[in-house]
Design a protein around this motif. Structure first.
Motif, PDB file in Angstrom:
ATOM      1  N   ARG A 149       0.816  -1.206   0.000  1.00 48.68           N
ATOM      2  CA  ARG A 149       0.000   0.000   0.000  1.00 48.68           C
ATOM      3  C   ARG A 149       0.857   1.265   0.000  1.00 48.68           C
ATOM      4  O   ARG A 149       0.584   2.236   0.692  1.00 48.68           O
ATOM      5  N   GLU A 150       1.892   1.255  -0.820  1.00 52.14           N
ATOM      6  CA  GLU A 150       2.881   2.337  -0.835  1.00 52.14           C
ATOM      7  C   GLU A 150       2.311   3.710  -1.158  1.00 52.14           C
ATOM      8  O   GLU A 150       2.885   4.714  -0.766  1.00 52.14           O
ATOM      9  N   GLY A 151       1.209   3.789  -1.856  1.00 55.44           N
ATOM     10  CA  GLY A 151       0.669   5.079  -2.242  1.00 55.44           C
ATOM     11  C   GLY A 151      -0.478   5.578  -1.401  1.00 55.44           C
ATOM     12  O   GLY A 151      -1.050   6.624  -1.679  1.00 55.44           O
ATOM     13  N   VAL A 152      -0.824   4.852  -0.353  1.00 56.77           N
ATOM     14  CA  VAL A 152      -1.983   5.213   0.443  1.00 56.77           C
ATOM     15  C   VAL A 152      -1.765   6.544   1.164  1.00 56.77           C
ATOM     16  O   VAL A 152      -2.677   7.358   1.273  1.00 56.77           O
ATOM     17  N   GLY A 153      -0.550   6.816   1.621  1.00 53.67           N
ATOM     18  CA  GLY A 153      -0.271   8.073   2.324  1.00 53.67           C
ATOM     19  C   GLY A 153      -0.520   9.283   1.440  1.00 53.67           C
ATOM     20  O   GLY A 153      -1.107  10.280   1.878  1.00 53.67           O
ATOM     21  N   ALA A 154      -0.090   9.210   0.191  1.00 51.77           N
ATOM     22  CA  ALA A 154      -0.302  10.323  -0.737  1.00 51.77           C
ATOM     23  C   ALA A 154      -1.790  10.527  -1.007  1.00 51.77           C
ATOM     24  O   ALA A 154      -2.271  11.661  -1.030  1.00 51.77           O
ATOM     25  N   LEU A 155      -2.496   9.440  -1.181  1.00 57.74           N
ATOM     26  CA  LEU A 155      -3.937   9.533  -1.425  1.00 57.74           C
ATOM     27  C   LEU A 155      -4.665  10.074  -0.193  1.00 57.74           C
ATOM     28  O   LEU A 155      -5.570  10.898  -0.305  1.00 57.74           O
ATOM     29  N   ASP A 156      -4.249   9.637   0.991  1.00 50.88           N
ATOM     30  CA  ASP A 156      -4.828  10.167   2.226  1.00 50.88           C
ATOM     31  C   ASP A 156      -4.574  11.677   2.348  1.00 50.88           C
ATOM     32  O   ASP A 156      -5.451  12.417   2.779  1.00 50.88           O
ATOM     33  N   THR A 157      -3.382  12.116   1.965  1.00 45.30           N
ATOM     34  CA  THR A 157      -3.061  13.541   2.005  1.00 45.30           C
ATOM     35  C   THR A 157      -3.997  14.324   1.097  1.00 45.30           C
ATOM     36  O   THR A 157      -4.546  15.361   1.480  1.00 45.30           O
ATOM     37  N   LEU A 158      -4.187  13.820  -0.118  1.00 45.59           N
ATOM     38  CA  LEU A 158      -5.095  14.490  -1.051  1.00 45.59           C
ATOM     39  C   LEU A 158      -6.520  14.498  -0.514  1.00 45.59           C
ATOM     40  O   LEU A 158      -7.166  15.550  -0.452  1.00 45.59           O
ATOM     41  N   ASN A 159      -7.008  13.327  -0.117  1.00 44.75           N
ATOM     42  CA  ASN A 159      -8.409  13.175   0.296  1.00 44.75           C
ATOM     43  C   ASN A 159      -8.745  13.876   1.614  1.00 44.75           C
ATOM     44  O   ASN A 159      -9.828  14.433   1.759  1.00 44.75           O
ATOM     45  N   ASN A 160      -7.833  13.811   2.572  1.00 43.41           N
ATOM     46  CA  ASN A 160      -8.157  14.267   3.921  1.00 43.41           C
ATOM     47  C   ASN A 160      -7.607  15.641   4.291  1.00 43.41           C
ATOM     48  O   ASN A 160      -7.997  16.193   5.323  1.00 43.41           O
ATOM     49  N   PHE A 161      -6.708  16.182   3.474  1.00 42.15           N
ATOM     50  CA  PHE A 161      -6.132  17.482   3.795  1.00 42.15           C
ATOM     51  C   PHE A 161      -6.252  18.490   2.648  1.00 42.15           C
ATOM     52  O   PHE A 161      -6.764  19.583   2.847  1.00 42.15           O
ATOM     53  N   VAL A 162      -5.789  18.109   1.464  1.00 39.84           N
ATOM     54  CA  VAL A 162      -5.753  19.066   0.357  1.00 39.84           C
ATOM     55  C   VAL A 162      -7.161  19.411  -0.122  1.00 39.84           C
ATOM     56  O   VAL A 162      -7.554  20.590  -0.149  1.00 39.84           O
ATOM     57  N   ILE A 163      -7.928  18.402  -0.533  1.00 36.44           N
ATOM     58  CA  ILE A 163      -9.284  18.669  -1.052  1.00 36.44           C
ATOM     59  C   ILE A 163     -10.151  19.357   0.003  1.00 36.44           C
ATOM     60  O   ILE A 163     -10.800  20.367  -0.314  1.00 36.44           O
ATOM     61  N   PRO A 164     -10.190  18.875   1.248  1.00 31.80           N
ATOM     62  CA  PRO A 164     -11.017  19.582   2.240  1.00 31.80           C
ATOM     63  C   PRO A 164     -10.599  21.037   2.448  1.00 31.80           C
ATOM     64  O   PRO A 164     -11.454  21.900   2.624  1.00 31.80           O
ATOM     65  N   SER A 165      -9.299  21.316   2.402  1.00 30.49           N
ATOM     66  CA  SER A 165      -8.879  22.712   2.620  1.00 30.49           C
ATOM     67  C   SER A 165      -9.323  23.608   1.473  1.00 30.49           C
ATOM     68  O   SER A 165      -9.649  24.784   1.695  1.00 30.49           O
ATOM     69  N   VAL A 166      -9.385  23.072   0.255  1.00 28.49           N
ATOM     70  CA  VAL A 166      -9.868  23.852  -0.877  1.00 28.49           C
ATOM     71  C   VAL A 166     -11.388  24.021  -0.810  1.00 28.49           C
ATOM     72  O   VAL A 166     -11.917  25.105  -1.045  1.00 28.49           O
ATOM     73  N   LEU A 167     -12.095  22.962  -0.449  1.00 25.74           N
ATOM     74  CA  LEU A 167     -13.558  23.014  -0.365  1.00 25.74           C
ATOM     75  C   LEU A 167     -14.042  23.900   0.755  1.00 25.74           C
ATOM     76  O   LEU A 167     -15.098  24.526   0.652  1.00 25.74           O
ATOM     77  N   ASP A 168     -13.291  23.957   1.844  1.00 24.00           N
ATOM     78  CA  ASP A 168     -13.726  24.705   3.033  1.00 24.00           C
ATOM     79  C   ASP A 168     -13.478  26.202   2.922  1.00 24.00           C
ATOM     80  O   ASP A 168     -13.842  26.949   3.814  1.00 24.00           O
ATOM     81  N   LYS A 169     -12.881  26.653   1.832  1.00 21.32           N
ATOM     82  CA  LYS A 169     -12.613  28.104   1.678  1.00 21.32           C
ATOM     83  C   LYS A 169     -13.835  28.825   1.211  1.00 21.32           C
ATOM     84  O   LYS A 169     -14.676  28.390   0.559  1.00 21.32           O
TER      85      LYS A 169
END
Length: 169
Positions: A149-169
């Motif tokens: 599951r080598e890429g799960v951390g990157a996907l978690d970063t996108l899903n749980n931090f990046v996208i929410p921070s853009v949506l919450d603006k």
């Protein structure tokens, strides 16, 4: 393999073709290609190493339909064809994705909102995420080479931090 196709069609080795037609126009000069030990051929699927800033330029090129600084580097119709889902891959890289021509397509769900993205998924967890809806390119580096599951951390970063921070603006 894809490098053989490029070499036959262009008459140039893959690294020279990429340098002339992609890296030079993008002002990328610090590249490293890894080769297969059994035949010495460049590993087109997993052998390219770029600085994160330069990898993000490739994401921006795709986001801009193949244009860079006002110059068309890749035909826009090729960019569009490359990000059309060709098959579904469940479980690979920890989720439900679609695959086009060397690009993965997925989505992030946030409440009742669906945000679609396109990604290059490199070995060890290196990821370039392109989120057209937000005119956004995200480059994530990692060192989980050969790990489950080598890429799960990157996907978690996108899903749980990046996208929410853009949506919450």
């Amino acid at each position: 393999c894809s490098s053989d196709l490029i070499e036959r069609a262009s008459g140039k080795p893959l690294d020279a073709f990429a340098r002339d037609h992609l890296f030079t126009p993008l002002n990328i000069s610090d590249v490293e290609w890894k080769s297969y030990p059994w035949n010495g051929k460049i590993s087109a699927a997993a052998g390219l190493r770029l600085r994160p800033r330069d990898a993000a330029k490739i994401g921006q090129l795709v986001l801009n339909d193949g244009a860079w600084n006002g110059r068309q580097i890749v035909p826009p119709d090729w960019i569009m064809k490359s990000i059309v889902p060709r098959f579904q891959a469940r479980g690979y890289f920890g989720g439900l994705f679609y695959y086009g021509y060397q690009w993965w397509m997925g989505r992030t769900l946030r409440g009742d909102r669906e945000v679609k993205w396109v990604a290059a998924m490199g070995w060890g967890g290196q990821r370039i995420f392109i989120v057209p809806e937000f005119d956004l390119v995200v480059m994530v580096t990692s060192g989980f080479y050969g790990k489950p599951r080598e890429g799960v951390g990157a996907l978690d970063t996108l899903n749980n931090f990046v996208i929410p921070s853009v949506l919450d603006k």
